[in-house]
Scaffold this motif. Structure first.
Motif, mmCIF file in Angstrom:
data_model
loop_
_atom_site.group_PDB
_atom_site.id
_atom_site.type_symbol
_atom_site.label_atom_id
_atom_site.label_comp_id
_atom_site.label_asym_id
_atom_site.label_seq_id
_atom_site.Cartn_x
_atom_site.Cartn_y
_atom_site.Cartn_z
ATOM 1 N N UNK A 40 -6.955 -10.829 12.769
ATOM 2 C CA UNK A 40 -6.650 -12.066 12.052
ATOM 3 C C UNK A 40 -6.423 -11.799 10.558
ATOM 4 N N UNK A 41 -7.212 -10.925 9.969
ATOM 5 C CA UNK A 41 -7.116 -10.633 8.531
ATOM 6 C C UNK A 41 -6.098 -9.537 8.207
ATOM 7 N N UNK A 42 -5.565 -8.857 9.207
ATOM 8 C CA UNK A 42 -4.719 -7.679 8.973
ATOM 9 C C UNK A 42 -3.520 -7.946 8.080
ATOM 10 N N UNK A 43 -2.761 -8.992 8.371
ATOM 11 C CA UNK A 43 -1.542 -9.251 7.591
ATOM 12 C C UNK A 43 -1.874 -9.490 6.119
ATOM 13 N N UNK A 44 -2.927 -10.262 5.844
ATOM 14 C CA UNK A 44 -3.309 -10.533 4.455
ATOM 15 C C UNK A 44 -3.843 -9.281 3.771
ATOM 16 N N UNK A 45 -4.615 -8.470 4.503
ATOM 17 C CA UNK A 45 -5.121 -7.225 3.916
ATOM 18 C C UNK A 45 -3.968 -6.275 3.592
ATOM 19 N N UNK A 46 -2.998 -6.177 4.491
ATOM 20 C CA UNK A 46 -1.828 -5.321 4.228
ATOM 21 C C UNK A 46 -1.098 -5.785 2.970
ATOM 22 N N UNK A 47 -0.961 -7.096 2.826
ATOM 23 C CA UNK A 47 -0.291 -7.654 1.647
ATOM 24 C C UNK A 47 -1.038 -7.250 0.370
ATOM 25 N N UNK A 48 -2.372 -7.300 0.403
ATOM 26 C CA UNK A 48 -3.178 -6.900 -0.752
ATOM 27 C C UNK A 48 -3.036 -5.403 -1.006
ATOM 28 N N UNK A 49 -3.050 -4.604 0.047
ATOM 29 C CA UNK A 49 -2.954 -3.150 -0.101
ATOM 30 C C UNK A 49 -1.646 -2.745 -0.791
ATOM 31 N N UNK A 50 -0.519 -3.325 -0.350
ATOM 32 C CA UNK A 50 0.773 -2.891 -0.893
ATOM 33 C C UNK A 50 0.972 -3.341 -2.336
ATOM 34 N N UNK A 51 0.205 -4.319 -2.792
ATOM 35 C CA UNK A 51 0.301 -4.766 -4.184
ATOM 36 C C UNK A 51 -0.486 -3.881 -5.138
ATOM 37 N N UNK A 52 -1.346 -3.036 -4.616
ATOM 38 C CA UNK A 52 -2.184 -2.172 -5.463
ATOM 39 C C UNK A 52 -1.296 -1.155 -6.171
ATOM 40 N N UNK A 53 -1.587 -0.875 -7.426
ATOM 41 C CA UNK A 53 -0.769 0.070 -8.186
ATOM 42 C C UNK A 53 -1.545 1.365 -8.438
ATOM 43 N N UNK A 54 -0.907 2.279 -9.120
ATOM 44 C CA UNK A 54 -1.530 3.544 -9.487
ATOM 45 C C UNK A 54 -1.686 4.493 -8.313
ATOM 46 N N UNK A 55 -2.534 5.504 -8.499
ATOM 47 C CA UNK A 55 -2.773 6.507 -7.448
ATOM 48 C C UNK A 55 -3.347 5.868 -6.194
ATOM 49 N N UNK A 56 -4.275 4.927 -6.378
ATOM 50 C CA UNK A 56 -4.856 4.254 -5.218
ATOM 51 C C UNK A 56 -3.780 3.480 -4.458
ATOM 52 N N UNK A 57 -2.866 2.854 -5.183
ATOM 53 C CA UNK A 57 -1.759 2.130 -4.545
ATOM 54 C C UNK A 57 -0.863 3.055 -3.743
ATOM 55 N N UNK A 58 -0.587 4.245 -4.282
ATOM 56 C CA UNK A 58 0.244 5.215 -3.550
ATOM 57 C C UNK A 58 -0.461 5.673 -2.268
ATOM 58 N N UNK A 59 -1.770 5.926 -2.381
ATOM 59 C CA UNK A 59 -2.525 6.342 -1.192
ATOM 60 C C UNK A 59 -2.569 5.219 -0.162
ATOM 61 N N UNK A 60 -2.787 3.996 -0.626
ATOM 62 C CA UNK A 60 -2.767 2.851 0.295
ATOM 63 C C UNK A 60 -1.387 2.704 0.933
#
Length: 200
Positions: A40-60
Protein backbone atom coordinates in the motif's frame (compact mmCIF):
# COMPACT_ATOMS: atom_id res chain seq x y z
CA UNK A 1 18.90 -12.66 25.98
CA UNK A 2 17.76 -14.32 22.74
CA UNK A 3 19.65 -17.53 23.46
CA UNK A 4 17.89 -17.72 26.86
CA UNK A 5 14.51 -17.25 25.22
CA UNK A 6 15.42 -19.84 22.59
CA UNK A 7 16.15 -22.35 25.36
CA UNK A 8 12.96 -21.66 27.31
CA UNK A 9 10.60 -21.02 24.37
CA UNK A 10 12.01 -22.95 21.44
CA UNK A 11 8.62 -23.26 19.72
CA UNK A 12 8.57 -19.49 19.11
CA UNK A 13 11.37 -19.74 16.58
CA UNK A 14 9.09 -20.74 13.73
CA UNK A 15 7.15 -18.53 11.28
CA UNK A 16 3.76 -19.97 12.29
CA UNK A 17 4.45 -19.44 15.99
CA UNK A 18 5.76 -15.90 15.50
CA UNK A 19 2.61 -15.03 13.54
CA UNK A 20 0.41 -16.63 16.22
CA UNK A 21 2.14 -14.89 19.13
CA UNK A 22 2.08 -11.53 17.36
CA UNK A 23 -1.67 -11.93 16.74
CA UNK A 24 -2.19 -12.88 20.39
CA UNK A 25 -0.40 -9.72 21.56
CA UNK A 26 -1.75 -7.23 19.00
CA UNK A 27 -4.93 -8.93 17.65
CA UNK A 28 -3.62 -8.31 14.12
CA UNK A 29 -1.84 -10.64 11.72
CA UNK A 30 1.87 -9.98 11.30
CA UNK A 31 2.83 -11.42 7.93
CA UNK A 32 -0.24 -10.55 5.86
CA UNK A 33 -0.58 -7.07 7.39
CA UNK A 34 3.08 -6.24 6.88
CA UNK A 35 3.06 -7.35 3.24
CA UNK A 36 -0.23 -5.64 2.38
CA UNK A 37 0.72 -2.38 4.14
CA UNK A 38 4.16 -2.41 2.49
CA UNK A 39 2.44 -2.79 -0.89
CA UNK A 40 0.00 0.00 0.00
CA UNK A 41 2.82 2.44 0.86
CA UNK A 42 5.17 1.36 -1.96
CA UNK A 43 4.17 3.91 -4.60
CA UNK A 44 4.45 6.84 -2.16
CA UNK A 45 7.77 5.58 -0.76
CA UNK A 46 9.17 5.23 -4.29
CA UNK A 47 8.09 8.81 -5.02
CA UNK A 48 9.95 10.00 -1.89
CA UNK A 49 13.04 7.95 -2.75
CA UNK A 50 13.42 9.35 -6.28
CA UNK A 51 13.16 12.93 -4.99
CA UNK A 52 16.18 12.47 -2.71
CA UNK A 53 19.29 14.28 -3.93
CA UNK A 54 23.02 13.85 -3.45
CA UNK A 55 24.89 10.57 -3.01
CA UNK A 56 22.02 9.06 -1.05
CA UNK A 57 19.64 10.00 -3.89
CA UNK A 58 21.89 8.29 -6.44
CA UNK A 59 22.05 5.14 -4.31
CA UNK A 60 18.28 5.19 -3.84
CA UNK A 61 17.95 5.64 -7.62
CA UNK A 62 20.08 2.52 -8.13
CA UNK A 63 17.85 0.58 -5.72
CA UNK A 64 14.68 1.81 -7.44
CA UNK A 65 16.18 0.87 -10.83
CA UNK A 66 16.38 -2.77 -9.63
CA UNK A 67 12.57 -2.91 -9.34
CA UNK A 68 10.98 -5.49 -11.60
CA UNK A 69 7.52 -6.94 -12.08
CA UNK A 70 8.43 -9.60 -9.51
CA UNK A 71 6.49 -8.69 -6.35
CA UNK A 72 9.11 -10.15 -4.00
CA UNK A 73 11.96 -8.30 -5.73
CA UNK A 74 9.93 -5.08 -5.59
CA UNK A 75 9.28 -5.47 -1.88
CA UNK A 76 12.98 -6.13 -1.27
CA UNK A 77 13.83 -2.90 -3.11
CA UNK A 78 11.31 -0.92 -1.04
CA UNK A 79 12.72 -2.36 2.21
CA UNK A 80 16.33 -1.67 1.19
CA UNK A 81 15.32 1.80 0.01
CA UNK A 82 13.61 2.52 3.32
CA UNK A 83 16.72 1.45 5.21
CA UNK A 84 18.91 3.56 2.90
CA UNK A 85 16.66 6.59 3.28
CA UNK A 86 16.55 6.39 7.07
CA UNK A 87 20.03 5.16 8.02
CA UNK A 88 22.20 5.52 4.93
CA UNK A 89 23.06 1.86 4.40
CA UNK A 90 20.74 -1.02 3.43
CA UNK A 91 23.48 -3.44 4.54
CA UNK A 92 22.56 -2.52 8.11
CA UNK A 93 19.45 -4.64 7.52
CA UNK A 94 20.16 -7.02 4.61
CA UNK A 95 23.51 -8.78 4.21
CA UNK A 96 24.19 -10.91 1.14
CA UNK A 97 26.62 -13.85 1.26
CA UNK A 98 27.91 -16.35 -1.28
CA UNK A 99 28.97 -19.16 1.04
CA UNK A 100 27.32 -19.59 4.44
CA UNK A 101 30.02 -22.05 5.58
CA UNK A 102 32.96 -19.74 4.85
CA UNK A 103 34.79 -18.47 7.94
CA UNK A 104 34.37 -14.79 7.03
CA UNK A 105 30.61 -15.24 6.60
CA UNK A 106 30.22 -17.07 9.90
CA UNK A 107 32.27 -14.41 11.64
CA UNK A 108 30.13 -11.63 10.11
CA UNK A 109 26.95 -13.38 11.28
CA UNK A 110 28.33 -13.70 14.81
CA UNK A 111 28.96 -9.93 14.86
CA UNK A 112 25.44 -9.09 13.63
CA UNK A 113 23.20 -7.64 16.34
CA UNK A 114 20.09 -7.96 14.17
CA UNK A 115 19.48 -8.39 10.48
CA UNK A 116 18.58 -10.51 7.53
CA UNK A 117 20.95 -12.66 5.53
CA UNK A 118 20.54 -13.67 1.91
CA UNK A 119 22.64 -16.57 0.71
CA UNK A 120 23.28 -17.09 -3.00
CA UNK A 121 25.11 -19.84 -4.85
CA UNK A 122 26.71 -17.33 -7.23
CA UNK A 123 26.56 -13.58 -7.73
CA UNK A 124 23.30 -12.65 -9.46
CA UNK A 125 21.67 -16.03 -8.85
CA UNK A 126 18.39 -16.48 -6.99
CA UNK A 127 18.45 -16.90 -3.23
CA UNK A 128 19.41 -20.30 -1.91
CA UNK A 129 18.43 -19.19 1.61
CA UNK A 130 17.02 -16.17 3.44
CA UNK A 131 17.05 -15.94 7.22
CA UNK A 132 16.94 -13.81 10.34
CA UNK A 133 19.88 -13.13 12.65
CA UNK A 134 19.56 -11.89 16.25
CA UNK A 135 22.49 -11.40 18.59
CA UNK A 136 24.84 -13.30 16.28
CA UNK A 137 22.60 -16.37 16.01
CA UNK A 138 20.59 -17.48 12.97
CA UNK A 139 17.07 -17.63 14.40
CA UNK A 140 15.13 -18.49 11.25
CA UNK A 141 16.29 -19.88 7.94
CA UNK A 142 14.77 -21.08 4.66
CA UNK A 143 12.38 -18.13 4.45
CA UNK A 144 10.80 -17.38 1.09
CA UNK A 145 12.03 -13.82 0.63
CA UNK A 146 13.44 -10.66 2.22
CA UNK A 147 10.00 -9.15 2.91
CA UNK A 148 8.95 -12.20 4.95
CA UNK A 149 12.29 -12.13 6.79
CA UNK A 150 11.77 -8.43 7.58
CA UNK A 151 8.30 -9.14 8.98
CA UNK A 152 9.71 -11.94 11.15
CA UNK A 153 12.61 -9.78 12.38
CA UNK A 154 10.16 -7.05 13.38
CA UNK A 155 7.93 -9.72 14.97
CA UNK A 156 10.80 -10.96 17.14
CA UNK A 157 11.51 -7.45 18.41
CA UNK A 158 7.85 -6.75 19.14
CA UNK A 159 7.06 -10.10 20.77
CA UNK A 160 10.20 -10.16 22.91
CA UNK A 161 9.92 -6.45 23.86
CA UNK A 162 13.48 -5.87 22.66
CA UNK A 163 14.97 -2.41 22.09
CA UNK A 164 15.75 -1.66 18.48
CA UNK A 165 19.49 -1.65 17.76
CA UNK A 166 20.85 1.80 16.91
CA UNK A 167 21.62 1.01 13.25
CA UNK A 168 18.07 -0.27 12.65
CA UNK A 169 16.19 1.97 15.08
CA UNK A 170 14.57 4.27 12.52
CA UNK A 171 13.84 1.49 10.02
CA UNK A 172 12.11 -0.68 12.63
CA UNK A 173 10.32 2.36 14.06
CA UNK A 174 8.88 3.17 10.62
CA UNK A 175 7.88 -0.47 10.14
CA UNK A 176 6.14 -0.46 13.52
CA UNK A 177 4.50 2.94 13.54
CA UNK A 178 3.90 3.76 9.87
CA UNK A 179 3.73 0.45 8.01
CA UNK A 180 2.09 -1.66 10.76
CA UNK A 181 0.33 1.33 12.43
CA UNK A 182 1.18 0.10 15.94
CA UNK A 183 1.73 2.58 18.77
CA UNK A 184 1.93 5.35 16.18
CA UNK A 185 2.28 8.22 18.67
CA UNK A 186 5.61 9.86 19.45
CA UNK A 187 7.34 9.51 16.10
CA UNK A 188 11.01 10.41 15.93
CA UNK A 189 11.93 13.43 13.82
CA UNK A 190 13.10 11.18 10.96
CA UNK A 191 9.86 9.19 10.99
CA UNK A 192 7.78 12.41 11.13
CA UNK A 193 9.72 13.81 8.17
CA UNK A 194 9.17 10.63 6.15
CA UNK A 195 5.46 10.61 7.03
CA UNK A 196 4.99 14.19 5.89
CA UNK A 197 6.78 13.48 2.59
CA UNK A 198 4.78 10.29 1.99
CA UNK A 199 1.51 12.16 2.67
CA UNK A 200 2.29 15.00 0.19
Amino acid sequence: MVSDVQERWSALFDVIEINAEFRRITTMPLQSRFLSQLDLHSANLLRVFVKRSGQQGRTLGDIVAMMTDDVDAGRKCIIKGLCMYLTGDPKDLVQEYMDMTEGNTLSAIERTVAGIYVARQTAGSNYSDVGVILEGVVMLRDLENVALATAMLFGFFYILYMRYPSKLHYTLEVIQKIIMELDAADLSRKAQSLTSKVDQ
